[in-house]
Motif scaffolding. Sequence first.
Motif, PDB file in Angstrom:
ATOM      1  N   PRO A  44       0.828  -1.216   0.000  1.00 22.75           N
ATOM      2  CA  PRO A  44       0.000   0.000   0.000  1.00 22.75           C
ATOM      3  C   PRO A  44       0.861   1.264   0.000  1.00 22.75           C
ATOM      4  O   PRO A  44       0.519   2.244  -0.658  1.00 22.75           O
ATOM      5  CB  PRO A  44      -0.807  -0.141   1.291  1.00 22.75           C
ATOM      6  N   MET A  61      -7.135  -0.607  -8.572  1.00 27.48           N
ATOM      7  CA  MET A  61      -6.412  -1.724  -7.953  1.00 27.48           C
ATOM      8  C   MET A  61      -7.082  -3.040  -8.283  1.00 27.48           C
ATOM      9  O   MET A  61      -8.297  -3.171  -8.221  1.00 27.48           O
ATOM     10  CB  MET A  61      -6.383  -1.550  -6.435  1.00 27.48           C
ATOM     11  N   HIS A  68      -8.319  -8.196  -0.053  1.00 32.13           N
ATOM     12  CA  HIS A  68      -8.834  -6.856  -0.358  1.00 32.13           C
ATOM     13  C   HIS A  68      -9.366  -6.124   0.869  1.00 32.13           C
ATOM     14  O   HIS A  68      -9.198  -4.919   0.982  1.00 32.13           O
ATOM     15  CB  HIS A  68      -9.913  -6.941  -1.443  1.00 32.13           C
ATOM     16  N   ASN A  69     -10.032  -6.853   1.791  1.00 31.92           N
ATOM     17  CA  ASN A  69     -10.624  -6.168   2.949  1.00 31.92           C
ATOM     18  C   ASN A  69      -9.568  -5.551   3.854  1.00 31.92           C
ATOM     19  O   ASN A  69      -9.859  -4.656   4.645  1.00 31.92           O
ATOM     20  CB  ASN A  69     -11.491  -7.127   3.768  1.00 31.92           C
ATOM     21  N   PHE A  72      -7.189  -2.740   0.638  1.00 32.37           N
ATOM     22  CA  PHE A  72      -7.862  -1.567   0.070  1.00 32.37           C
ATOM     23  C   PHE A  72      -8.074  -0.463   1.114  1.00 32.37           C
ATOM     24  O   PHE A  72      -7.736   0.695   0.865  1.00 32.37           O
ATOM     25  CB  PHE A  72      -9.201  -1.964  -0.581  1.00 32.37           C
ATOM     26  N   VAL A  75      -4.862   1.369   1.817  1.00 34.62           N
ATOM     27  CA  VAL A  75      -4.508   2.331   0.766  1.00 34.62           C
ATOM     28  C   VAL A  75      -5.310   3.622   0.947  1.00 34.62           C
ATOM     29  O   VAL A  75      -4.769   4.729   0.840  1.00 34.62           O
ATOM     30  CB  VAL A  75      -4.757   1.724  -0.634  1.00 34.62           C
ATOM     31  N   VAL A  89     -10.873   6.073  -6.589  1.00 36.32           N
ATOM     32  CA  VAL A  89     -10.307   4.736  -6.408  1.00 36.32           C
ATOM     33  C   VAL A  89     -11.331   3.677  -6.792  1.00 36.32           C
ATOM     34  O   VAL A  89     -12.461   3.689  -6.307  1.00 36.32           O
ATOM     35  CB  VAL A  89      -9.856   4.519  -4.945  1.00 36.32           C
ATOM     36  N   GLY A  91     -11.824  -0.727  -7.689  1.00 40.53           N
ATOM     37  CA  GLY A  91     -11.226  -2.037  -7.452  1.00 40.53           C
ATOM     38  C   GLY A  91     -11.709  -3.047  -8.468  1.00 40.53           C
ATOM     39  O   GLY A  91     -12.729  -2.853  -9.131  1.00 40.53           O
ATOM     40  N   LEU A 103     -16.239  -2.313   1.326  1.00 41.58           N
ATOM     41  CA  LEU A 103     -15.193  -1.573   0.604  1.00 41.58           C
ATOM     42  C   LEU A 103     -15.707  -0.193   0.193  1.00 41.58           C
ATOM     43  O   LEU A 103     -14.979   0.800   0.283  1.00 41.58           O
ATOM     44  CB  LEU A 103     -14.733  -2.365  -0.616  1.00 41.58           C
ATOM     45  N   ILE A 108     -13.912   3.180  -1.579  1.00 40.69           N
ATOM     46  CA  ILE A 108     -13.708   2.637  -2.925  1.00 40.69           C
ATOM     47  C   ILE A 108     -14.967   2.999  -3.734  1.00 40.69           C
ATOM     48  O   ILE A 108     -16.078   2.644  -3.339  1.00 40.69           O
ATOM     49  CB  ILE A 108     -13.540   1.094  -2.903  1.00 40.69           C
ATOM     50  N   VAL A 111     -16.521  -1.405  -7.502  1.00 39.38           N
ATOM     51  CA  VAL A 111     -15.767  -2.650  -7.624  1.00 39.38           C
ATOM     52  C   VAL A 111     -16.269  -3.379  -8.868  1.00 39.38           C
ATOM     53  O   VAL A 111     -17.471  -3.579  -9.036  1.00 39.38           O
ATOM     54  CB  VAL A 111     -15.942  -3.531  -6.368  1.00 39.38           C
TER      55      VAL A 111
END
Lengths: 132, 340
Positions: A44, A61, A68-69, A72, A75, A89, A91, A103, A108, A111
């Motif tokens: 990250p 990303m 991911h949990n 992300f 980051v 951002v 995903g 997320l 985020i 996704v």
Amino acid sequence: MDRKIRVLVAKPGLDGHDRGAKVVARAMRDAGMEVIYTGLRQTPEQIVQAAVQEDVDVLAMSILSGAHNHLFPRVMELLADKGASDVLVVGGGVIPEDDIPFLESKGIAAVFGPGTPTSATIEFIKANVKRR
Amino acid sequence: MPAKALPSALEAAASILRGDERALARLITGLEDGDPAAAGTLRALRGGSAAVGQLTAQVVGVTGPPGSGKSTLVDKLISAYRAKGLRVGVLAVDPSSPFSGGAILGDRIRMQRAEAGPGGGLDPGVFIRSLASRGRLGGLSRATAQSARALEAAGYGVVIVETVGIGQSEIDIARLADTVVLVSMPGSGDDIQVIKAGVMEIGDVFVVNKADREGSDRVVREIRAMLETGATLRQDLALRQGGAAELQPVLKTVAETGEGLPELVLALDARWAKLNASGELASRRARGAAAEARSLLAERALAELALLEPGLEEGLAMEIVRGEREVAEAAEILFSAIRK
């Protein structure tokens, strides 16, 4: 002025391949975006440093490993520390539907799972990128 | 008289001088986009640095054909200069698509060993920025030179500029860099022949990378022979001025393993010392700045064309096609039009 959308395509964590990320990067290039690609196994910290120095509008990303949990949100925290929360951002990769609300709650914006047409990702970016 | 700096420009410049990477990154974006505000910030930044005698970065250009190992070499150079305690700024240029205008900027991938500082954390003394050429054909982007000046003013003691992978004629780097490192490699003999005429003339230090491959000695010999021929032709003049002609160094490296890197850094240091001692640095930079200003002027003139009465250019073009006018006349007419 000639303003291009700049995107960092990043692979956090320990994934062994990046075929999907490369396809997305190529599609973004063909849509007229400038794509910075930094390869596999990024921390990250590395991702956020690259996002800041490259002054990207978008951070995309991709992650396959299931971390991911953890990665992300980390980051997102680091981006906030650097005053770079205005970066859009998104995903992608292998992310279970059930994890998406969490997320999204961390900032985020969207996704994109397996099977998403690259055009959908590109349209989303073009519609949501924050112009400065 | 220089224009008075806007408060926002002074503020941005002050942030950059405090080490704010985001402000520096924003400035480079603005310069690349042709944002007039960015020009003001650069002026304020350089003004502030010049006042405290800080405009002294060594600008090293790294150029050569695609796949010759430029990025890996840059990675190793970053580490070498960091070991000397210098902060390092890097500008890495990759081509834009002439069709979509997009680009894949991938030089950073190979520069990540240097990015990691001692102890596993990130090294705050390294700033890497990828730039897309955006239609420029000289191997650099529109504002690579201005961005290098920004990094210099921000306190990076070494600025390394990596060009796009080049062929014969991409020589913009020669007017930007204080020292041009020209990278070639064995196994591409025909390429070497091809680049001899144009690009081979701008090298200040020659590197034959991937020197663990067969044929590297032959490439070194060919480059030396070319340099010797040039020196022989200049010899009379050099002798009259009281010195022998000095050949540019030709070095072998294996960037992947770091072999030959200490010798390369020594050669760059020697060149830098000589540029400073002889006063050639200032004259070289002045020539480069003049060339840069001319190219921005040309760009400015072309931008004026867009403001002319619609259809003038197209009308002239059709007259040329129909044989009613020559292309040189059309250029004269357009020139008169933009001078009005």
